[in-house]
Design an enzyme around this catalytic site. Sequence first.
Site, PDB file in Angstrom:
ATOM      1  N   ASP A  73      -1.725 106.997  20.207  1.00 55.06           N
ATOM      2  CA  ASP A  73      -2.005 106.361  21.534  1.00 55.06           C
ATOM      3  C   ASP A  73      -1.099 105.898  22.378  1.00 55.06           C
ATOM      4  OD1 ASP A  73      -4.614 106.933  20.124  1.00 55.06           O
ATOM      5  OD2 ASP A  73      -5.328 105.044  20.268  1.00 55.06           O
TER       6      ASP A  73
ATOM      7  N   GLU B  31      -6.757 108.048  22.534  1.00 54.50           N
ATOM      8  CA  GLU B  31      -8.139 107.560  22.636  1.00 54.50           C
ATOM      9  C   GLU B  31      -8.643 107.715  24.043  1.00 54.50           C
ATOM     10  OE1 GLU B  31      -8.479 103.159  21.924  1.00 54.50           O
ATOM     11  OE2 GLU B  31     -10.470 103.326  22.540  1.00 54.50           O
TER      12      GLU B  31
ATOM     13  N   LYS C  63      -9.916 111.208  20.241  1.00 53.46           N
ATOM     14  CA  LYS C  63     -10.911 110.309  19.537  1.00 53.46           C
ATOM     15  C   LYS C  63     -11.436 109.341  20.243  1.00 53.46           C
ATOM     16  CE  LYS C  63      -7.051 107.118  18.189  1.00 53.46           C
ATOM     17  NZ  LYS C  63      -7.627 106.008  18.586  1.00 53.46           N
TER      18      LYS C  63
ATOM     19  N   LYS D 129     -11.278 103.805  17.558  1.00 49.97           N
ATOM     20  CA  LYS D 129      -9.986 103.193  17.396  1.00 49.97           C
ATOM     21  C   LYS D 129      -9.168 103.901  15.956  1.00 49.97           C
ATOM     22  CE  LYS D 129     -10.739 100.195  20.474  1.00 49.97           C
ATOM     23  NZ  LYS D 129     -10.413 100.433  21.825  1.00 49.97           N
TER      24      LYS D 129
ATOM     25  N   VAL E  49       0.391 102.236  19.607  1.00 52.40           N
ATOM     26  CA  VAL E  49      -0.085 101.144  20.076  1.00 52.40           C
ATOM     27  C   VAL E  49      -1.505 101.123  19.865  1.00 52.40           C
ATOM     28  CG1 VAL E  49       1.951 100.767  21.562  1.00 52.40           C
ATOM     29  CG2 VAL E  49       0.023 101.961  22.316  1.00 52.40           C
ATOM     30  N   THR E  50      -2.171 100.085  19.771  1.00 53.06           N
ATOM     31  CA  THR E  50      -1.698  98.789  19.555  1.00 53.06           C
ATOM     32  C   THR E  50      -1.665  98.459  17.849  1.00 53.06           C
ATOM     33  OG1 THR E  50      -3.669  97.530  19.791  1.00 53.06           O
ATOM     34  CG2 THR E  50      -2.093  97.978  21.697  1.00 53.06           C
TER      35      THR E  50
ATOM     36  N   CYS F  59      -5.582 100.242  17.016  1.00 55.09           N
ATOM     37  CA  CYS F  59      -5.699 101.647  16.731  1.00 55.09           C
ATOM     38  C   CYS F  59      -4.852 102.080  15.622  1.00 55.09           C
ATOM     39  CB  CYS F  59      -5.585 102.497  17.835  1.00 55.09           C
ATOM     40  SG  CYS F  59      -6.830 102.335  19.122  1.00 55.09           S
TER      41      CYS F  59
ATOM     42  N   GLN G  64       0.324  91.642  -0.978  1.00 54.22           N
ATOM     43  CA  GLN G  64      -0.391  92.038  -2.087  1.00 54.22           C
ATOM     44  C   GLN G  64       0.189  93.250  -2.787  1.00 54.22           C
ATOM     45  OE1 GLN G  64      -4.932  90.999  -2.124  1.00 54.22           O
ATOM     46  NE2 GLN G  64      -4.494  91.186  -0.077  1.00 54.22           N
TER      47      GLN G  64
HETATM   48  N1  TIU Z   1      -5.047 102.305  21.004  1.00 50.65           N
HETATM   49  C1  TIU Z   1      -5.553 100.950  20.891  1.00 50.65           C
HETATM   50  O1  TIU Z   1      -4.968 100.357  20.262  1.00 50.65           O
HETATM   51  N2  TIU Z   1      -6.660 100.916  21.674  1.00 50.65           N
HETATM   52  C2  TIU Z   1      -7.028  99.677  22.216  1.00 50.65           C
HETATM   53  O2  TIU Z   1      -8.101  99.402  22.716  1.00 50.65           O
HETATM   54  N3  TIU Z   1      -6.060  98.591  21.953  1.00 50.65           N
HETATM   55  C3  TIU Z   1      -6.088  97.211  22.217  1.00 50.65           C
HETATM   56  O3  TIU Z   1      -5.206  96.490  21.797  1.00 50.65           O
HETATM   57  N4  TIU Z   1      -6.916  96.949  23.336  1.00 50.65           N
END
Ligand code: TIU
Length: 219
Positions: free
Chosen positions: A24, A72, A129, A132, A157-158, A162, A202
């Site tokens: 993403d 996304e 997609k 997430k 990210v992030t 995702c 862990q």
């Molecule tokens: N790609 C992804 O992480 N989508 C999000 O909406 N991330 C946020 O941190 N909002």
Amino acid sequence: MKQIPAQPYPYPLPDRGVALICIDFQRDFVEPGGFGESLGNDVTPLGQTIEPTRRVLDAFRRAGRPVIHTREGHRADLADLYDSKRDRGNPSLKIGEPGPMGRLLVRGEPGHQIVEALAPAPGEPVIDKSGKDAFYGTDLDVILHARGITHLVFTGVTTEVCVQSTMREANDRGYECLLLADCTASYFPDFYRVTLEEITAQGGIVGWVATSGDLIAQL
Ligand code: TIU
């Protein structure tokens, strides 16, 4: 089998079956005026991941190893957008509404595109997609099986949204997962730090964490 210095212990890197997955890296998340900012976030930390990720991408391409990208976003008719996702948090701009980079989080719009520095090369699969987790409602698992991929190197990210959702699901599906710490970022520095700790705690319950330099040295 090479060994990459990593937490919680060295990551075994086979000669074949390792794919880079870029999650993403879209203008909607990385640049001002997109979906990330519409949720109230400061997007600047995400930009710092682009240069290290570009070096990893180049190294995978030079080594002839597979690269997969995810995005996304939603269909233009929003038929794949759940009400729960559209309305959550009462955002300033909702998914599908016009923003500075086109309709927010809609496929084909400028904001939905991957940033130019990390743009997919011809032949590199791009997974679109609606959620997430990049396995949810997509053919990612089929594509990985068809190419004999057993090991996934994660960038994107992030970190705690995702990237973490996809890495946890990949781990449950039996993939050996490595996250590159300098190639992922969050809008929240604490969430970034704690997610890396969770992944490696862990005995590496979700996988490994390494730096891009240590991986590139072995590619
Ligand atoms: N790609 C992804 O992480 N989508 C999000 O909406 N991330 C946020 O941190 N909002």
